[in-house]
Design a protein around this motif. Structure first.
Motif, PDB file in Angstrom:
ATOM      1  N   PRO A  96      44.952  33.119  48.750  1.00 23.85           N
ATOM      2  CA  PRO A  96      44.030  32.758  47.667  1.00 23.85           C
ATOM      3  C   PRO A  96      43.004  33.866  47.456  1.00 23.85           C
ATOM      4  O   PRO A  96      42.637  34.573  48.391  1.00 23.85           O
ATOM      5  CB  PRO A  96      43.360  31.476  48.187  1.00 23.85           C
ATOM      6  CG  PRO A  96      43.493  31.564  49.673  1.00 23.85           C
ATOM      7  CD  PRO A  96      44.793  32.271  49.936  1.00 23.85           C
ATOM      8  N   PRO A  97      42.548  34.037  46.236  1.00 23.10           N
ATOM      9  CA  PRO A  97      41.565  35.102  45.976  1.00 23.10           C
ATOM     10  C   PRO A  97      40.239  34.815  46.665  1.00 23.10           C
ATOM     11  O   PRO A  97      39.832  33.666  46.821  1.00 23.10           O
ATOM     12  CB  PRO A  97      41.408  35.064  44.448  1.00 23.10           C
ATOM     13  CG  PRO A  97      41.796  33.662  44.063  1.00 23.10           C
ATOM     14  CD  PRO A  97      42.875  33.265  45.035  1.00 23.10           C
ATOM     15  N   LEU A  98      39.598  35.867  47.104  1.00 25.03           N
ATOM     16  CA  LEU A  98      38.292  35.722  47.732  1.00 25.03           C
ATOM     17  C   LEU A  98      37.250  35.355  46.676  1.00 25.03           C
ATOM     18  O   LEU A  98      37.371  35.758  45.510  1.00 25.03           O
ATOM     19  CB  LEU A  98      37.887  37.030  48.415  1.00 25.03           C
ATOM     20  CG  LEU A  98      38.752  37.467  49.602  1.00 25.03           C
ATOM     21  CD1 LEU A  98      38.307  38.845  50.089  1.00 25.03           C
ATOM     22  CD2 LEU A  98      38.669  36.460  50.723  1.00 25.03           C
ATOM     23  N   PRO A  99      36.234  34.559  47.052  1.00 23.15           N
ATOM     24  CA  PRO A  99      35.190  34.225  46.070  1.00 23.15           C
ATOM     25  C   PRO A  99      34.432  35.478  45.663  1.00 23.15           C
ATOM     26  O   PRO A  99      34.283  36.417  46.456  1.00 23.15           O
ATOM     27  CB  PRO A  99      34.291  33.242  46.835  1.00 23.15           C
ATOM     28  CG  PRO A  99      34.552  33.541  48.274  1.00 23.15           C
ATOM     29  CD  PRO A  99      35.991  33.953  48.371  1.00 23.15           C
ATOM     30  N   ASP A 101      31.634  38.229  45.035  1.00 26.19           N
ATOM     31  CA  ASP A 101      30.437  38.622  45.772  1.00 26.19           C
ATOM     32  C   ASP A 101      29.271  38.670  44.792  1.00 26.19           C
ATOM     33  O   ASP A 101      29.314  39.434  43.817  1.00 26.19           O
ATOM     34  CB  ASP A 101      30.648  39.986  46.413  1.00 26.19           C
ATOM     35  CG  ASP A 101      29.452  40.419  47.271  1.00 26.19           C
ATOM     36  OD1 ASP A 101      28.439  39.695  47.286  1.00 26.19           O
ATOM     37  OD2 ASP A 101      29.551  41.480  47.914  1.00 26.19           O
ATOM     38  N   PRO A 102      28.223  37.863  45.014  1.00 26.21           N
ATOM     39  CA  PRO A 102      27.084  37.872  44.074  1.00 26.21           C
ATOM     40  C   PRO A 102      26.493  39.258  43.860  1.00 26.21           C
ATOM     41  O   PRO A 102      26.056  39.588  42.754  1.00 26.21           O
ATOM     42  CB  PRO A 102      26.084  36.915  44.729  1.00 26.21           C
ATOM     43  CG  PRO A 102      26.911  36.008  45.567  1.00 26.21           C
ATOM     44  CD  PRO A 102      28.038  36.852  46.072  1.00 26.21           C
ATOM     45  N   LYS A 103      26.502  40.075  44.905  1.00 33.20           N
ATOM     46  CA  LYS A 103      25.898  41.402  44.772  1.00 33.20           C
ATOM     47  C   LYS A 103      26.658  42.275  43.781  1.00 33.20           C
ATOM     48  O   LYS A 103      26.082  43.180  43.159  1.00 33.20           O
ATOM     49  CB  LYS A 103      25.805  42.083  46.134  1.00 33.20           C
ATOM     50  CG  LYS A 103      24.920  43.325  46.148  1.00 33.20           C
ATOM     51  CD  LYS A 103      24.691  43.796  47.571  1.00 33.20           C
ATOM     52  CE  LYS A 103      23.733  44.998  47.592  1.00 33.20           C
ATOM     53  NZ  LYS A 103      24.336  46.191  46.983  1.00 33.20           N
ATOM     54  N   ASP A 104      27.961  42.041  43.632  1.00 37.12           N
ATOM     55  CA  ASP A 104      28.736  42.813  42.658  1.00 37.12           C
ATOM     56  C   ASP A 104      28.199  42.632  41.244  1.00 37.12           C
ATOM     57  O   ASP A 104      28.323  43.543  40.414  1.00 37.12           O
ATOM     58  CB  ASP A 104      30.203  42.392  42.692  1.00 37.12           C
ATOM     59  CG  ASP A 104      30.913  42.868  43.954  1.00 37.12           C
ATOM     60  OD1 ASP A 104      30.364  43.759  44.635  1.00 37.12           O
ATOM     61  OD2 ASP A 104      31.993  42.337  44.266  1.00 37.12           O
ATOM     62  N   TYR A 105      27.614  41.474  40.985  1.00 42.87           N
ATOM     63  CA  TYR A 105      27.173  41.162  39.622  1.00 42.87           C
ATOM     64  C   TYR A 105      25.752  41.634  39.338  1.00 42.87           C
ATOM     65  O   TYR A 105      25.258  41.452  38.225  1.00 42.87           O
ATOM     66  CB  TYR A 105      27.294  39.656  39.367  1.00 42.87           C
ATOM     67  CG  TYR A 105      28.739  39.237  39.228  1.00 42.87           C
ATOM     68  CD1 TYR A 105      29.339  39.158  37.986  1.00 42.87           C
ATOM     69  CD2 TYR A 105      29.504  38.963  40.356  1.00 42.87           C
ATOM     70  CE1 TYR A 105      30.679  38.813  37.860  1.00 42.87           C
ATOM     71  CE2 TYR A 105      30.844  38.619  40.248  1.00 42.87           C
ATOM     72  CZ  TYR A 105      31.419  38.547  38.996  1.00 42.87           C
ATOM     73  OH  TYR A 105      32.748  38.221  38.875  1.00 42.87           O
ATOM     74  N   ALA A 278      34.364  29.914  38.310  1.00 45.29           N
ATOM     75  CA  ALA A 278      34.755  28.706  37.567  1.00 45.29           C
ATOM     76  C   ALA A 278      35.657  29.048  36.394  1.00 45.29           C
ATOM     77  O   ALA A 278      36.483  28.224  35.984  1.00 45.29           O
ATOM     78  CB  ALA A 278      33.491  27.990  37.071  1.00 45.29           C
ATOM     79  N   ASP A 279      35.532  30.239  35.849  1.00 40.56           N
ATOM     80  CA  ASP A 279      36.336  30.651  34.695  1.00 40.56           C
ATOM     81  C   ASP A 279      36.825  32.076  34.925  1.00 40.56           C
ATOM     82  O   ASP A 279      36.282  33.027  34.373  1.00 40.56           O
ATOM     83  CB  ASP A 279      35.517  30.562  33.411  1.00 40.56           C
ATOM     84  CG  ASP A 279      36.341  30.876  32.173  1.00 40.56           C
ATOM     85  OD1 ASP A 279      37.585  30.920  32.281  1.00 40.56           O
ATOM     86  OD2 ASP A 279      35.751  31.089  31.079  1.00 40.56           O
ATOM     87  N   PRO A 280      37.867  32.266  35.776  1.00 40.94           N
ATOM     88  CA  PRO A 280      38.298  33.629  36.113  1.00 40.94           C
ATOM     89  C   PRO A 280      38.839  34.414  34.937  1.00 40.94           C
ATOM     90  O   PRO A 280      38.902  35.635  34.982  1.00 40.94           O
ATOM     91  CB  PRO A 280      39.394  33.393  37.170  1.00 40.94           C
ATOM     92  CG  PRO A 280      39.862  31.997  36.941  1.00 40.94           C
ATOM     93  CD  PRO A 280      38.671  31.238  36.447  1.00 40.94           C
ATOM     94  N   ASN A 281      39.241  33.738  33.855  1.00 41.97           N
ATOM     95  CA  ASN A 281      39.772  34.426  32.687  1.00 41.97           C
ATOM     96  C   ASN A 281      38.744  34.539  31.570  1.00 41.97           C
ATOM     97  O   ASN A 281      39.070  34.861  30.447  1.00 41.97           O
ATOM     98  CB  ASN A 281      41.005  33.683  32.147  1.00 41.97           C
ATOM     99  CG  ASN A 281      42.126  33.641  33.159  1.00 41.97           C
ATOM    100  OD1 ASN A 281      42.383  34.623  33.855  1.00 41.97           O
ATOM    101  ND2 ASN A 281      42.803  32.499  33.262  1.00 41.97           N
ATOM    102  N   GLY A 282      37.502  34.264  31.925  1.00 39.48           N
ATOM    103  CA  GLY A 282      36.461  34.269  30.899  1.00 39.48           C
ATOM    104  C   GLY A 282      35.956  35.645  30.544  1.00 39.48           C
ATOM    105  O   GLY A 282      35.109  35.796  29.681  1.00 39.48           O
TER     106      GLY A 282
END
Length: 283
Positions: A96-99, A101-105, A278-282
């Motif tokens: 499964p994909p890793l959640p 990372d908030p710091k990336d954003y 929540a919306d990976p294709n968003g």
């Protein structure tokens, strides 16, 4: 000299004729005893052999009748289940994909797309930390980063591409602290600003706060960065007194604001990371 009557007839030292009839009866009796013992032994041997054969039949013969047939019969290979192995758990070969990372954003403008506002960093009219309440005073947001600084800090911000500077002042018990957030395009620019820092943030008065930390007054200053944001504080007394290391109230207000600003920046990254999960294709 007399010795009395002699022994039995035919006995030692006797001189009479043997009793042949008695001898014949004793010989016949001995013969009968031998025959009986031989016959008895044969019967016992026959009984023992019969018992062994009977036991073997009962143990191995499945053709009996009634309860004995079901109780003594061993299972045949056809009666056993063909496959007794339990099914093994299956796992997807794709991890499964890793959640996110908030710091990336919050590390580059390419992913940090949320609106940048004063209220986004410094909401409400006060800041409460434990039992300490800090009242918010004036705020300011400008794209001319150097205008909100003192000394050489303005040039450092400009050289590293500062896009905007947001400031807010808080006060508590005669102490005032101005906190400022400088926004850059990348994390590397924010870090370089901290490494090159000189001068400091300009205090922001108004909204019940008089001018402080100006005209050479000794005040406490801090500098740090997180993601593409560098943040600064300048704090001191409203009555113009110089700050020393013994003035814990000034340090406490400044630390509260520094910690709060860090968490506000992190929350910004966390919110955007949660939306992306929540919306990976968003996009």
């Amino acid at each position: 000299m007399s010795f009395g009557q002699g022994g039995p007839s035919g006995g030692p030292g006797g001189g009479g004729t043997p009793d042949w009839a008695a001898l014949a009866e004793r010989s016949e009796a001995r013969t009968r005893r031998r025959r009986l013992m031989t016959a008895g032994g044969a019967v016992l041997a026959t009984v023992a052999i019969g018992a062994i054969v009977t036991t073997a039949v009962v143990t191995t013969d499945g053709g009996g009748s009634g309860a004995d047939r079901g109780a003594s019969r061993l299972p045949s290979p056809a009666d056993l289940p063909e496959d007794t192995a339990e099914p093994e758990p299956s796992f997807s070969p794709v991890a499964p994909p890793l959640p996110p990372d908030p710091k990336d954003y919050i590390s580059s403008a390419a992913k940090d797309r949320a609106p940048i506002t004063v209220d986004g960093f410094f909401p409400g009219g006060k800041l409460t930390t434990g039992d300490r309440v800090h009242l918010k005073g004036a705020t300011n947001r400008t794209t001319d980063c150097a205008s909100g600084t003192q000394g050489a800090l303005g040039a450092v911000l400009t050289d590293n591409g500062c896009e905007q500077l947001i400031r807010a002042t808080y006060r508590r018990d005669g102490v005032a602290v101005t906190v400022g957030v400088a926004v850059f395009a990348t994390e590397a620019r924010a870090k370089r600003t901290v490494d090159q820092v000189s001068g400091g943030l300009a205090s922001l008065s108004g909204e019940g706060v008089t001018t402080f930390c100006r005209g050479g007054t000794v005040c406490r200053r801090t500098t740090n960065s997180y993601g593409r944001y560098a943040y600064f504080t300048v704090g001191g007394f409203l009555d113009g007194r110089r700050v020393t290391t013994a003035d814990k109230d000034v340090f406490a207000v400044g630390d509260d604001l520094t910690n709060f600003t860090f968490h506000q920046i992190h929350r910004r990254g966390l919110t955007q990371a949660s939306e992306a999960a929540a919306d990976p294709n968003g996009g």
